[in-house]
Design an enzyme around this catalytic site. Structure first.
Site, PDB file in Angstrom:
ATOM      1  N   LYS A  54       0.844  -1.201   0.000  1.00 27.57           N
ATOM      2  CA  LYS A  54       0.000   0.000   0.000  1.00 27.57           C
ATOM      3  C   LYS A  54       0.879   1.249   0.000  1.00 27.57           C
ATOM      4  CE  LYS A  54      -3.791  -2.549   1.961  1.00 27.57           C
ATOM      5  NZ  LYS A  54      -4.492  -3.066   3.133  1.00 27.57           N
ATOM      6  N   GLN A  98      -5.321  -1.968   9.237  1.00 26.96           N
ATOM      7  CA  GLN A  98      -5.098  -3.262   8.589  1.00 26.96           C
ATOM      8  C   GLN A  98      -5.761  -4.372   9.415  1.00 26.96           C
ATOM      9  OE1 GLN A  98      -3.533  -3.745   5.546  1.00 26.96           O
ATOM     10  NE2 GLN A  98      -4.200  -5.854   5.752  1.00 26.96           N
ATOM     11  N   ASP A 121     -11.356   2.472   3.255  1.00 23.49           N
ATOM     12  CA  ASP A 121     -11.701   1.056   3.078  1.00 23.49           C
ATOM     13  C   ASP A 121     -13.210   0.886   2.869  1.00 23.49           C
ATOM     14  OD1 ASP A 121      -9.753  -0.871   2.903  1.00 23.49           O
ATOM     15  OD2 ASP A 121      -9.437  -1.038   5.063  1.00 23.49           O
TER      16      ASP A 121
END
Ligand code: NAD
Length: 283
Positions: A54, A98, A121
Site C-alpha cells: 500500500k 489493517q 476502506d
C-alpha cells in the site's frame, strides 16, 4: 474456446496513470497532496506485505503515505487515540486499519472511530449504509475493483444472473450490492447454502470470495460465464485463487487470474478512494 483474461495488472497500470495525473492536478491547482495512513497492529507477515504494498502504491502515484506500526499487545485506547490523531491530521485524507486486528481488540469500535470521510476502506457503518441505500459513499476496495473488471467485459449487465459465493462484510455483501446496483439478479451463497452448484451453474457472472484454493471447479460453471476470482490462498508457498483456473477457463467466457487479477485492483482502488477523499476536501 478458452476464456478471455481480465488482466488486473494492465487495468491497474492504466488506472494508476489516471490517478497520478489527478494527484498532480490536485497538487498544482489546490496545493493538496493526497495522503494515506495505514495502522498496523502486531507483526502478521501477510499483513506486513499488504501494508508495504500500500505504501509503495502511494509513492508510485505521488501520494503521501504514513505507516503507524503498533505492538501486538496495544490496548484499544491507544489504537483509538492514534486514529483520533490521524482524523485530525490535515496531511492524511485516508485512514486504514489493517485487518485482522489481534483478538483482544474491538475491530468494530476501531472502524467506527475513523471519520467516515477518511474511511478509504469503506468499512465504516455510514459508508456501508450508503452502499446499502444506493447513496454516494466510499465503496470497499476489493468489490470496487472486481466490479470495474466486470464492466471491462463490455457486456450489458442488466438482468444478468450474478452469483456471489461468500457473505463477508468486506467482499461478499458489498459485491452483491454493487451487482444489484448494476441491475443484476443477485444470489448470495455461503457456507450453509444447500446445493451450491445448482446456483453457481445458473450464474452469468460468478464471483468467488470463499478463501479455499481451487474451490470452484469446471462443473460448477455455466458455459460462457464471467468468473471473478477474489480468493487469495497460499498453498506450498504459491498464491492460488478460489477457482480452478486452468479447467474453468475452458468453460468461462471471461476470467480473472490469481495472482494478477482482483488482488492487483484492490490497492489501485484504495489509491482511488484516497484520491477522491482528498478531492472532496474543502479548502
Ligand atoms: P471470509 O472468511 O470472511 O468469508 C468467506 C466466505 O466464504 C464466508 O461468507 C463463508 O460463508 C463462505 N464459505 C466458506 N466455505 C464455503 C463453502 N463450502 N461453500 C460456500 N461458501 C463458503 O473471507 P473474505 O474476507 O470474504 O475473503 C474471501 C477470500 O478473498 C479470501 O481468500 C481472502 O484472502 C480473499 N480476499 C482477497 C482480496 C483481494 O484483494 N483480492 C481482498 C479481501 C479478501
Amino acid at each position: 474456446m478458452a476464456a478471455q483474461i481480465l488482466d488486473g495488472k494492465t487495468m491497474s497500470e492504466s488506472l494508476r496513470k489516471e490517478i497520478t495525473e489527478r494527484v498532480q492536478a490536485l497538487k498544482k491547482n489546490r496545493g493538496i497532496i493526497p495522503g494515506l495512513a495505514v495502522i498496523l497492529v502486531g507483526n502478521d507477515p501477510a499483513s506486513e506485505i499488504y501494508v508495504r504494498n500500500k505504501g509503495n502504491g502511494c509513492r508510485e502515484v505521488g501520494m503521501y503515505s504514513e505507516t503507524v506500526t503498533l505492538p501486538a499487545d496495544t490496548v484499544q485506547e491507544k489504537l483509538e487515540s492514534e486514529i483520533d490523531r490521524l482524523n485530525a491530521d490535515p496531511k492524511v485524507h485516508g485512514i486504514l486499519v489493517q485487518l485482522p486486528l489481534p483478538g483482544h481488540l474491538d475491530e468494530a469500535a476501531a472502524l467506527a472511530r475513523i471519520l467516515p470521510e477518511k474511511d478509504v476502506d469503506g468499512f465504516h457503518l455510514l459508508n456501508a449504509g450508503k452502499l446499502m441505500t444506493g447513496a454516494k459513499g466510499v465503496i470497499p476496495c476489493t468489490p470496487r475493483g472486481a466490479m470495474y473488471m466486470i464492466r471491462q467485459t463490455g457486456i450489458d449487465l442488466t438482468g444478468k444472473h450474478a452469483v456471489v459465493i461468500g457473505r463477508s462484510n468486506i467482499v461478499g455483501k458489498p459485491m452483491a450490492l454493487l451487482l444489484l446496483q448494476e441491475n443484476c439478479t443477485v444470489t448470495v451463497c455461503h457456507s450453509r447454502t444447500i446445493g451450491l452448484a445448482e446456483f453457481t451453474r445458473k450464474a452469468d457472472i460468478l464471483v468467488a470470495a470463499v478463501g479455499k484454493a481451487g474451490f470452484v471447479t469446471e462443473d460448477m460453471v455455466k458455459p460462457g460465464a464471467i468468473v471473478i476470482d477474489v480468493g487469495i490462498n497460499r498453498v506450498d508457498g504459491k498464491v492460488m485463487g478460489d477457482v480452478d483456473f486452468e479447467r474453468v477457463r475452458e468453460a468461462a467466457s471471461w476470467i480473472t487470474p490469481v495472482p494478477g487479477g482482483v488482488g492487483k485492483m484492490t490497492i489501485t482502488m484504495l489509491l482511488f478512494n484516497t484520491l477522491e477523499a482528498a478531492e472532496r476536501m474543502e479548502t
